[in-house]
Design an enzyme around this catalytic site. Structure first.
Site, PDB file in Angstrom:
ATOM      1  N   HIS A 106     -39.439 -51.249   4.188  1.00  0.00           N
ATOM      2  CA  HIS A 106     -38.179 -50.573   3.814  1.00  0.00           C
ATOM      3  C   HIS A 106     -37.186 -51.665   3.383  1.00  0.00           C
ATOM      4  CE1 HIS A 106     -35.313 -47.527   3.399  1.00  0.00           C
ATOM      5  NE2 HIS A 106     -35.081 -47.181   4.647  1.00  0.00           N
ATOM      6  N   CYS A 110     -31.655 -47.997  11.810  1.00  0.00           N
ATOM      7  CA  CYS A 110     -31.685 -47.585  10.397  1.00  0.00           C
ATOM      8  C   CYS A 110     -31.242 -46.134  10.227  1.00  0.00           C
ATOM      9  CB  CYS A 110     -33.086 -47.796   9.828  1.00  0.00           C
ATOM     10  SG  CYS A 110     -34.386 -47.060  10.833  1.00  0.00           S
ATOM     11  N   ARG A 117     -25.860 -49.435   3.054  1.00  0.00           N
ATOM     12  CA  ARG A 117     -27.018 -49.064   2.235  1.00  0.00           C
ATOM     13  C   ARG A 117     -26.597 -48.896   0.773  1.00  0.00           C
ATOM     14  NH1 ARG A 117     -31.240 -46.540   4.037  1.00  0.00           N
ATOM     15  NH2 ARG A 117     -32.101 -47.422   2.151  1.00  0.00           N
ATOM     16  N   ASP A 150     -35.701 -48.041  16.032  1.00  0.00           N
ATOM     17  CA  ASP A 150     -36.028 -47.035  15.015  1.00  0.00           C
ATOM     18  C   ASP A 150     -36.594 -45.837  15.775  1.00  0.00           C
ATOM     19  OD1 ASP A 150     -36.769 -45.711  12.667  1.00  0.00           O
ATOM     20  OD2 ASP A 150     -38.565 -46.933  12.327  1.00  0.00           O
ATOM     21  N   GLN A 154     -33.262 -51.250   3.154  1.00  0.00           N
ATOM     22  CA  GLN A 154     -32.638 -51.185   4.487  1.00  0.00           C
ATOM     23  C   GLN A 154     -32.353 -52.597   5.001  1.00  0.00           C
ATOM     24  OE1 GLN A 154     -32.001 -48.223   6.562  1.00  0.00           O
ATOM     25  NE2 GLN A 154     -30.817 -49.744   7.638  1.00  0.00           N
ATOM     26  N   ARG A 160     -39.721 -43.341  -3.026  1.00  0.00           N
ATOM     27  CA  ARG A 160     -39.900 -43.260  -1.571  1.00  0.00           C
ATOM     28  C   ARG A 160     -41.146 -42.425  -1.305  1.00  0.00           C
ATOM     29  NH1 ARG A 160     -36.030 -41.567   3.446  1.00  0.00           N
ATOM     30  NH2 ARG A 160     -35.457 -43.717   3.088  1.00  0.00           N
TER      31      ARG A 160
HETATM   32  N1  NVA Z   1     -39.689 -45.515  10.484  1.00  0.00           N
HETATM   33  C1  NVA Z   1     -38.819 -44.518   9.920  1.00  0.00           C
HETATM   34  C2  NVA Z   1     -37.716 -45.163   9.145  1.00  0.00           C
HETATM   35  C3  NVA Z   1     -36.676 -44.200   8.619  1.00  0.00           C
HETATM   36  C4  NVA Z   1     -35.591 -44.877   7.830  1.00  0.00           C
HETATM   37  C5  NVA Z   1     -39.639 -43.595   9.033  1.00  0.00           C
HETATM   38  O1  NVA Z   1     -40.476 -44.091   8.265  1.00  0.00           O
HETATM   39  O2  NVA Z   1     -39.462 -42.382   9.125  1.00  0.00           O
HETATM   40  N1   CP Z   2     -32.354 -45.275   6.889  1.00  0.00           N
HETATM   41  C1   CP Z   2     -32.783 -44.454   5.923  1.00  0.00           C
HETATM   42  O1   CP Z   2     -33.615 -44.822   5.079  1.00  0.00           O
HETATM   43  O2   CP Z   2     -32.245 -43.221   5.970  1.00  0.00           O
HETATM   44  P1   CP Z   2     -32.698 -41.969   5.094  1.00  0.00           P
HETATM   45  O3   CP Z   2     -34.088 -41.588   5.563  1.00  0.00           O
HETATM   46  O4   CP Z   2     -31.682 -40.899   5.378  1.00  0.00           O
HETATM   47  O5   CP Z   2     -32.719 -42.355   3.651  1.00  0.00           O
END
Ligand code: NVA
Ligand code: CP
Length: 332
Positions: free
Chosen positions: A136, A273, A318, A232, A139, A109
């Protein structure tokens, strides 16, 4: 269940997978979910180990990889941004080769999609994208499983995506809807629409699969008849603090509230998400709420807590879907 062999494959973005392969992963996840609920042990990957690299924070994704790996019989090693050398003292290419000697799979990540692609290029084991700025994909599998559970199928389902559409979630939704025979209505100001080259790529894929992608500046118009209303957060991880003012000003008309939900289909569900600023019960929510004068942001607390909200079912999924990705690519 169809037999599709994904052993040895990376899982970097859904653009790399056929609709049949994506459908297979969702089916496999449903199967693992059944096993888990019925207490059927499925630790067929005993003796293997996976590395979990997180250059950004996480609750759902990290817990999903850790629990899923444990259920499959595997060990995990978590590398956080502060305690590893990744990208700072050691290149991505070197990291990939070091970890390939110790682990059977690597989750990443972080920031640009090119980083996870480079990691996969040098790794000798499957690499899984746990979120980048651009996509993602794990997700998306959880969201497809949730939609299937709610509606029996995702084919023909209309998703209205509200708010910040120029980042990982909307990009991923475009690819998903294009591949899976769904309809996507992106509701956002033009400046927040996805990059034109990705729109062009997805429109072509959509044509092949009987899918439809539309763009609306008028949220009330776009959300009409939607089965799923999705949003989101408006400021994503890694973005600078000074974008908050502009985001609130530009994206407020796209807040998911009861008026928006009324305009959607009668049986519409709300999905997110997560995490979400639906109240002021978080440190950042409180700080920004005081600074900018809001009490809820991308979704109202009323919608978030309503019967239509399936966000916690989605969050649980998830884990089942990430388990399917690891199992399929490691040949469980
Ligand atoms: N757009 C958000 C998604 C989190 C799951 C981020 O990148 O922080
Ligand atoms: N939706 C999601 O990716 O959550 P986290 O950032 O908690 O992993």
């Amino acid at each position: 269940m169809s037999t599709i062999d994904l052993k040895g494959r990376d899982f970097l973005k859904l653009l790399d997978f056929t609709p049949e392969e994506i459908a297979y992963l969702v089916e496999l996840a449903a199967d693992y979910k059944d096993k888990k609920k019925n207490g059927i042990i499925h630790d067929t990957l005993r003796g293997k180990n996976v590395a979990l690299i997180f250059e950004k924070t996480s609750t759902r994704t990290r817990c999903s990889f850790e629990v899923a790996a444990r259920d499959l019989g595997m060990g995990t090693t978590y590398l956080d941004p502060a305690s590893s050398q990744v990208g700072k003292k050691e290149s991505i290419a070197d990291t990939a080769r070091v970890l390939s000697g110790m682990f059977e799979g690597i989750e990443y990540r972080g920031f640009g999609q090119e980083i996870v692609e480079e990691l996969a290029q040098y790794a000798k084991v499957p690499v899984w994208n746990g979120l980048t700025n651009d996509f993602h994909p794990t997700q998306m599998l959880a969201d497809l499983l949730t939609i299937k559970e709610c509606f029996g199928s995702y084919r023909g389902i209309k998703v209205a995506y509200m708010g910040d559409a120029r980042y990982n979630m909307a990009n991923s939704w475009m690819v998903t809807c294009a591949k899976m025979g769904m309809e996507l209505a992106i509701c956002a100001p033009k400046a927040y629409w996805p990059a034109q080259d990705l729109i062009d790529t997805c429109q072509k894929i959509a044509e092949e699969n009987g899918s439809k992608i539309g763009f609306y500046e008028d949220a009330m118009e776009g959300v009409k008849g939607a089965d799923v209303v999705y949003t989101d957060i408006w400021v994503s991880m890694g973005e600078p603090d000074d974008v908050w003012r502009e985001r609130i000003d530009q994206l407020s008309p796209y807040q998911v509230n009861s008026a928006i939900m009324k305009q959607a289909g009668e049986k519409a569900v709300f999905m997110h998400c997560l995490p979400s600023y639906h109240d002021l019960k978080t440190e950042i929510g409180r700080e920004k709420g005081e600074q900018f004068g809001f009490k809820e942001l991308e979704v109202t607390d009323e919608v978030f807590e309503s019967e239509a909200s399936v966000v916690f079912q989605e969050a649980e999924n998830r884990m089942h879907t990430i388990k399917a990705v690891m199992a399929a690519t490691l040949g469980a």
